[in-house]
Write a protein that holds these residues in place. Sequence first.
Motif, short mmCIF file in Angstrom:
data_model
loop_
_atom_site.label_atom_id
_atom_site.label_comp_id
_atom_site.label_asym_id
_atom_site.label_seq_id
_atom_site.Cartn_x
_atom_site.Cartn_y
_atom_site.Cartn_z
N UNK A 65 0.83 -1.20 0.00
CA UNK A 65 0.00 0.00 0.00
C UNK A 65 0.87 1.25 0.00
N UNK A 66 1.82 1.31 0.91
CA UNK A 66 2.66 2.50 1.03
C UNK A 66 3.49 2.69 -0.24
N UNK A 67 4.04 1.59 -0.73
CA UNK A 67 4.84 1.68 -1.95
C UNK A 67 4.00 2.18 -3.13
N UNK A 68 2.80 1.65 -3.28
CA UNK A 68 1.92 2.08 -4.37
C UNK A 68 1.57 3.56 -4.27
N UNK A 69 1.32 4.03 -3.06
CA UNK A 69 0.98 5.44 -2.88
C UNK A 69 2.16 6.32 -3.28
N UNK A 70 3.36 5.95 -2.85
CA UNK A 70 4.52 6.77 -3.20
C UNK A 70 4.82 6.70 -4.70
N UNK A 71 4.60 5.56 -5.31
CA UNK A 71 4.79 5.47 -6.77
C UNK A 71 3.82 6.40 -7.48
N UNK A 72 2.57 6.40 -7.04
CA UNK A 72 1.57 7.29 -7.67
C UNK A 72 1.93 8.76 -7.46
N UNK A 73 2.44 9.08 -6.28
CA UNK A 73 2.85 10.46 -6.03
C UNK A 73 3.95 10.87 -7.01
N UNK A 74 4.92 9.99 -7.22
CA UNK A 74 5.99 10.31 -8.16
C UNK A 74 5.46 10.43 -9.59
N UNK A 75 4.60 9.49 -9.98
CA UNK A 75 4.07 9.51 -11.35
C UNK A 75 3.20 10.74 -11.62
N UNK A 76 2.56 11.23 -10.59
CA UNK A 76 1.69 12.41 -10.73
C UNK A 76 2.35 13.66 -10.13
N UNK A 77 3.65 13.71 -10.16
CA UNK A 77 4.40 14.77 -9.49
C UNK A 77 4.11 16.17 -10.03
N UNK A 78 3.62 16.27 -11.28
CA UNK A 78 3.32 17.59 -11.83
C UNK A 78 2.10 18.22 -11.18
N UNK A 79 1.26 17.40 -10.57
CA UNK A 79 0.06 17.92 -9.90
C UNK A 79 0.46 18.50 -8.53
N UNK A 80 0.21 19.78 -8.31
CA UNK A 80 0.64 20.42 -7.05
C UNK A 80 -0.06 19.82 -5.83
N UNK A 81 0.72 19.66 -4.76
CA UNK A 81 0.20 19.20 -3.47
C UNK A 81 0.54 20.30 -2.47
N UNK A 82 -0.48 20.83 -1.81
CA UNK A 82 -0.22 21.94 -0.88
C UNK A 82 0.20 21.45 0.51
N UNK A 83 -0.40 20.36 1.00
CA UNK A 83 -0.07 19.83 2.32
C UNK A 83 0.24 18.34 2.15
N UNK A 84 1.52 18.01 2.13
CA UNK A 84 1.92 16.64 1.81
C UNK A 84 1.41 15.63 2.83
N UNK A 85 1.50 15.94 4.10
CA UNK A 85 1.07 14.99 5.13
C UNK A 85 -0.43 14.71 5.02
N UNK A 86 -1.23 15.73 4.79
CA UNK A 86 -2.68 15.54 4.65
C UNK A 86 -2.98 14.74 3.38
N UNK A 87 -2.29 15.06 2.30
CA UNK A 87 -2.48 14.34 1.05
C UNK A 87 -2.11 12.87 1.22
N UNK A 88 -0.98 12.63 1.87
CA UNK A 88 -0.52 11.26 2.09
C UNK A 88 -1.49 10.49 2.97
#
Length: 192
Positions: free
Chosen positions: A54-77
């Motif tokens: 689960x954690x690995x998949x979430x981080x992979x998706x974050x990297x793949x969608x890195x162009x999409x801005x995230x304002x609060x990383x902890x909340x997003x995660x």
Amino acid sequence: MENEKVNCESDKLLLLQMEQGNKAAFNKLYNKYWDWAYSRAFARLGNSSQTEDVVQNVFVKIWLRRENPISNFQAYLHVAIRNQVFKVIAKEKKKCPFIDNIQNFQEAGLLADRGILWEEFHKEYQSHVEQLPPKRQKIFRLRFHEDLTTKEISSALGVSRKTVQNQLGKAISQLRVSFSHLFSFIGLIGLW
């Protein structure tokens, strides 16, 4: 309070760098939040292999969608981990109702007056499992008789994890059809 503000500012800088394709910035976020994300997922799943996935998949998706801005990383995660955990739980519930029925019947078989029915059921169950194609049977037994994870099975057999999951799905479907009449009978005689 001051430390939280500094933390938030450093996250924003790392996120900005990550959006621009900076792998080092992503790695810093990954290392900083891996344990936190793992503990959140593990609290709900209770399975280390599933939690790692689960954690690995979430981080992979974050990297793949890195162009999409995230304002609060902890909340997003937090939200991403929660949603991925819910998907895993929903998938598990859909995947193994047949096995749950077998386990319930086995528990019922522990009662003395139902022992004979349990023996008959177990013989028929073994017979149907033995009729599965050899590779599918081996994967099924490793998963449900030896309680190995799909990751462990794929590693042991040298096949992809997707192959293991597909073979398990086919085995369960095949056995479900074979046993549909038996489960109807069990329900009628009140074993559950």
